[in-house]
Design a protein around this motif. Structure first.
Motif, short mmCIF file in Angstrom:
data_model
loop_
_atom_site.label_atom_id
_atom_site.label_comp_id
_atom_site.label_asym_id
_atom_site.label_seq_id
_atom_site.Cartn_x
_atom_site.Cartn_y
_atom_site.Cartn_z
N ALA A 213 0.69 -1.14 -0.18
CA ALA A 213 -0.05 -0.02 0.10
C ALA A 213 0.75 1.31 0.06
O ALA A 213 0.54 2.42 -0.62
CB ALA A 213 -0.81 0.09 1.35
N ARG A 214 2.07 1.26 0.47
CA ARG A 214 3.02 2.30 0.72
C ARG A 214 3.45 2.73 -0.59
O ARG A 214 3.84 3.67 -0.89
CB ARG A 214 4.16 1.97 1.77
CG ARG A 214 4.91 3.11 2.18
CD ARG A 214 5.88 2.85 3.04
NE ARG A 214 5.30 2.48 4.45
CZ ARG A 214 5.41 1.14 5.04
NH1 ARG A 214 6.28 0.28 4.06
NH2 ARG A 214 5.00 0.75 6.01
N HIS A 215 3.58 1.66 -1.53
CA HIS A 215 4.12 2.10 -2.86
C HIS A 215 3.28 1.68 -3.88
O HIS A 215 3.36 1.53 -5.42
CB HIS A 215 5.19 1.09 -3.28
CG HIS A 215 6.40 1.24 -2.40
ND1 HIS A 215 7.20 1.95 -2.61
CD2 HIS A 215 6.81 0.44 -1.25
CE1 HIS A 215 8.49 1.89 -1.33
NE2 HIS A 215 7.88 1.15 -0.58
N ALA A 216 1.99 2.00 -3.87
CA ALA A 216 0.68 1.86 -4.67
C ALA A 216 0.70 2.94 -5.77
O ALA A 216 0.42 2.74 -6.90
CB ALA A 216 -0.43 2.08 -3.92
N ASN A 217 1.43 4.33 -5.72
CA ASN A 217 1.19 4.90 -6.48
C ASN A 217 2.85 5.47 -7.28
O ASN A 217 3.01 6.39 -7.76
CB ASN A 217 1.14 6.54 -5.89
CG ASN A 217 -0.44 6.41 -5.39
OD1 ASN A 217 -1.32 5.83 -6.24
ND2 ASN A 217 -0.63 7.20 -4.30
N ASP A 218 3.77 4.40 -7.08
CA ASP A 218 5.02 4.52 -7.78
C ASP A 218 4.83 4.50 -9.34
O ASP A 218 5.65 5.27 -9.82
CB ASP A 218 5.77 3.09 -7.25
CG ASP A 218 6.50 3.33 -5.65
OD1 ASP A 218 6.19 4.43 -5.25
OD2 ASP A 218 7.08 2.35 -5.30
N ARG A 219 4.05 3.69 -9.86
CA ARG A 219 3.73 3.77 -10.90
C ARG A 219 2.36 3.85 -11.51
O ARG A 219 1.45 3.17 -11.85
CB ARG A 219 4.02 2.27 -11.84
CG ARG A 219 5.70 1.89 -11.50
CD ARG A 219 5.98 0.57 -12.18
NE ARG A 219 5.37 -0.55 -11.54
CZ ARG A 219 5.89 -1.23 -10.45
NH1 ARG A 219 7.08 -0.69 -9.99
NH2 ARG A 219 5.08 -2.22 -10.06
N ARG A 220 1.95 5.14 -11.26
CA ARG A 220 0.64 5.77 -11.53
C ARG A 220 0.23 5.83 -12.81
O ARG A 220 1.13 6.46 -13.87
CB ARG A 220 0.30 6.72 -10.73
CG ARG A 220 -1.14 7.01 -10.47
CD ARG A 220 -1.13 8.16 -9.17
NE ARG A 220 -2.46 8.50 -8.84
CZ ARG A 220 -2.89 9.32 -7.88
NH1 ARG A 220 -2.06 10.12 -7.23
NH2 ARG A 220 -4.43 9.61 -7.81
N ASP A 221 -0.79 5.75 -13.36
CA ASP A 221 -1.39 5.48 -14.82
C ASP A 221 -2.51 6.57 -14.61
O ASP A 221 -3.81 6.41 -14.36
CB ASP A 221 -1.96 4.21 -15.18
CG ASP A 221 -2.40 4.49 -16.80
OD1 ASP A 221 -1.98 5.33 -17.23
OD2 ASP A 221 -2.72 3.19 -17.22
N PHE A 222 -2.23 7.90 -14.92
CA PHE A 222 -2.92 9.04 -14.85
C PHE A 222 -4.04 8.82 -16.04
O PHE A 222 -5.37 9.18 -15.97
CB PHE A 222 -2.15 10.46 -15.17
CG PHE A 222 -1.40 10.79 -13.89
CD1 PHE A 222 -2.13 11.22 -12.73
CD2 PHE A 222 0.07 10.59 -14.02
CE1 PHE A 222 -1.10 11.65 -11.78
CE2 PHE A 222 0.60 10.81 -12.86
CZ PHE A 222 0.38 11.26 -11.63
N ALA A 223 -3.83 8.26 -17.19
CA ALA A 223 -4.92 7.92 -18.35
C ALA A 223 -5.67 7.08 -17.86
O ALA A 223 -6.84 7.16 -18.09
CB ALA A 223 -4.13 7.58 -19.57
#
Length: 653
Positions: A213-223
């Protein structure tokens, strides 16, 4: 020849020399033994020290994509490429799914590359493919080019991608496709040219949910976030549309409210048609407002609305028909026009009789639909004509079976007997066509009829028969052509039936137990991720920038385009060069694990843990992940090269 004195002098000189040699040999041997004993004691002491430091490390789980060339894009898409022709074949046949992108390049040695699409589960239980992002396609195209001969020749070119349904293994007539080659049909979508820059990085597998959960936004897909918001809005709109009452429901409500009104008489079709022609213009003008009737109007005047709506349901408005035609594709519209032209001479009765003949006299199961026309009851003449047509077109198999011999009839009945309820059985004679039973009656002798029926009964016991009429017709043709004796020569088969789902599941579990005993684990299906619809759950366990508070299980090397590794903690830039994979991987590991001068005291516990895990990765894993013929162009690479050259010079001396 010397005298006796000379010979004695020579002999005594040789004796003294041999005695001196013996003394020197004894001294040297004692020194050598003492040195060997000291060295052995030293080695034993070192072995005992190392024994205390040995830790038993469990073997890590190998993901299914690690046997291929792979990486994770910056927006969390999985890209997989084959290393040889066999892997290319396996990728397309086993791992290419609808919605995935197939990437290739018109360069010699370019590998099959697959960009795995993301999916989401709808509320109705179905999975929906999410469109691929442009950034992921560009990164996968760069990976495809760098894995081809363009890397060694330093040629900058572009890759292309197609959808999964455009990839085929069927070659044109007169040609054939080798292993690992595929046919691309349709348009190729070429990507922009990319630079030849790769990187070697380290991914760490996280061990608990808090770390993930701490690294959930490491590879975030904005599209993907924008698309999910749009899809959520569409779902809300659909739910609102479903919750709103439809016009047909309003019609039914108005009819219920007007129960006290006099019931309308049933009208003949001709009367209905004349009414429609006379009031065509008025109906077309009034159709649109009357279809959207409000509840308040229904309560105010239920009888008027009910009558108006009952007349409107006879003839649908022309506007709705035009909309339906627009929704149809071009080919379907042309097909409908041809069908109307072909069957223009048929009236409703002819069409109904033809459909009855096609369906074998079965009654329609559709029932009444909302908005259907009010059709009058058939007259006596029409009913008689319909019954006569039924007798001509539809024949009852049960009546024809009564003409068969009793033994033949009982045998055929045993073939199609099914359990209706508990303790009761029924014979389904409709499984046989009347024409096939007539062929059985026309056979020359009773022996042939019995042989055909017995053969069909044997087939039903040994295998599953889906079409009894076709099977019986085939047996009759065989007897007419080759005689009754030909049935005895037909091989009975092994008697195996189709396996049920429970049998298949039990067989799979037994096979997995056998593999587990041999130490082989089937990693393609993870029990923890049984409900996953894509690779997101597996990829969420991997991160490139672990923190000191994370629980890290092991390290995994990965080779990817360098701009993808921009957020990784351990990365090395690679460009085309002359260094082979083995030597380059050793240099990269040394760069990851070396301690910079003056910063020995400032290294935190997380970094020490990461470096220990990197050292535990086997040399073979580094070599398999590394790309060949490279030049390490990261900071500190020259120091490592000089250090290795110095070690090589000392060993030569």
């Amino acid at each position: 020849k010397e005298s006796a004195y000379g010979n004695a002098r020579t002999m005594f000189a040789q004796y003294r020399a041999s005695k001196e040699k013996e003394e020197k040999t004894m001294e040297a041997s004692t020194v050598a033994l003492k040195a060997a004993e000291a060295k052995a004691k030293q080695q034993l002491a070192e072995a005992q020290k190392q024994k205390q430091r040995v830790q038993v490390i469990p073997q890590r789980k190998v993901y299914w994509f690690e046997k291929f060339a792979w990486f994770i894009t910056s927006d969390n898409y999985l890209v997989v490429a084959g290393k040889d022709a066999q892997q290319n074949e396996q990728l397309v046949k086993r791992y290419l799914r609808p919605g995935d992108a197939y990437l290739h390049a018109e360069v010699h040695g370019a590998a099959t590359c697959i960009l795995r699409a993301k999916r989401r589960r709808r509320k109705d239980g179905r999975t929906q493919v999410i469109p691929l992002s442009d950034q992921a396609l560009r990164e996968a195209g760069s990976f495809t080019i760098c894995r081809s001969s363009a890397w060694s020749s330093k040629m900058v070119t572009s890759a292309y991608w197609v959808e999964s349904h455009q990839v085929s293994k069927t070659a044109p007539t007169g040609e054939y496709l080798t292993v690992g080659s595929f046919m691309i049909r349709g348009r190729k979508n070429f990507l922009p040219a990319s630079s030849l820059e790769m990187g070697l990085g380290v991914l760490f597998r996280l061990g608990d949910d808090a770390s993930i959960a701490r690294h959930a936004n490491d590879r975030r897909d904005f599209a993907l976030l924008e698309q999910e918001q749009m899809m959520a809005q569409e779902d809300e709109m659909q739910q609102k549309d479903e919750s709103l009452p439809e016009p047909d429901d309003i019609d039914s409500e108005s009819n219920e409210e007007g129960e006290d009104d006099p019931v309308e008489p049933h009208l003949d079709e001709e009367v209905v048609e004349t009414l429609e022609k006379e009031a065509g213009e008025e109906l077309s003008e009034k159709m649109e407002p009357t279809n959207m009737v409000d509840d308040a109007n229904n309560e105010a005047s239920p009888s008027k609305n009910s009558k108006a709506i009952s007349f409107q349901t006879n003839a649908p408005p022309p506007k709705s028909g035009k909309k339906k035609e627009k929704e149809l594709s071009r080919g379907k519209r042309a097909k409908n026009r041809r069908a109307k032209k072909k069957y223009s001479d048929q009236d409703e009765e002819d069409r109904r009789l033809a459909m009855m003949a096609l369906h074998g006299g079965e009654s329609s199961k559709n029932g009444k639909k909302k908005g259907s026309k009010i059709i009058a009851k058939d007259s006596e003449m029409q009913q008689k004509a319909e019954q006569a047509a039924k007798q001509l077109l539809v024949r009852d198999s049960k009546k024809i079976a009564e003409n068969l011999d009793q033994s033949v009839k009982e045998t055929l009945a045993a073939c199609v007997t099914v359990k209706v309820t508990k303790g009761s059985e029924g014979v389904r004679w409709n499984k046989f066509d009347a024409e096939v039973l007539e062929l059985l009656l026309e056979m020359d002798s009773l022996e042939e009829q019995r042989s055909a029926a017995n053969r069909l009964l044997e087939l039903t016991k040994s295998t599953r028969v889906d079409n009894f009429s076709a099977s019986l017709a085939g047996i009759i043709r065989t007897i007419k052509k080759h005689g009754v004796q030909s049935l005895s020569n037909i091989t009975q088969g092994d008697g195996k039936q189709r396996k049920t789902k429970a049998e298949k599941k039990a067989e799979k579990e037994a096979w997995q137990e056998i593999l587990a005993e041999d130490g082989i684990v089937d990693n393609d299906g993870d029990d923890d991720l049984a409900g996953a619809v894509d690779d997101s759950a597996e990829l969420a366990q991997l991160t490139g920038k672990p923190t000191s508070g994370d629980i890290v299980l092991n390290a995994i090397p990965v080779c990817a385009p360098y701009h993808v590794l921009s957020q990784y903690k351990y990365r090395v830039k690679l460009t085309p060069g002359s260094v082979k994979r083995g030597k380059a991987s050793k240099q990269c590991v040394e760069m990851f694990t070396r301690n910079e001068e003056g910063k020995k005291n400032s290294v935190d516990e997380g970094t020490k843990r990461d470096k220990e895990l990197i050292k535990l990765v086997s040399e073979n894993e580094w070599v398999q992940a590394m790309i060949g013929d490279v030049r390490i162009s990261s900071a500190g690479a020259s120091k490592v090269v000089k250090k290795q050259k110095g070690k090589g010079g000392k060993s030569k001396k």
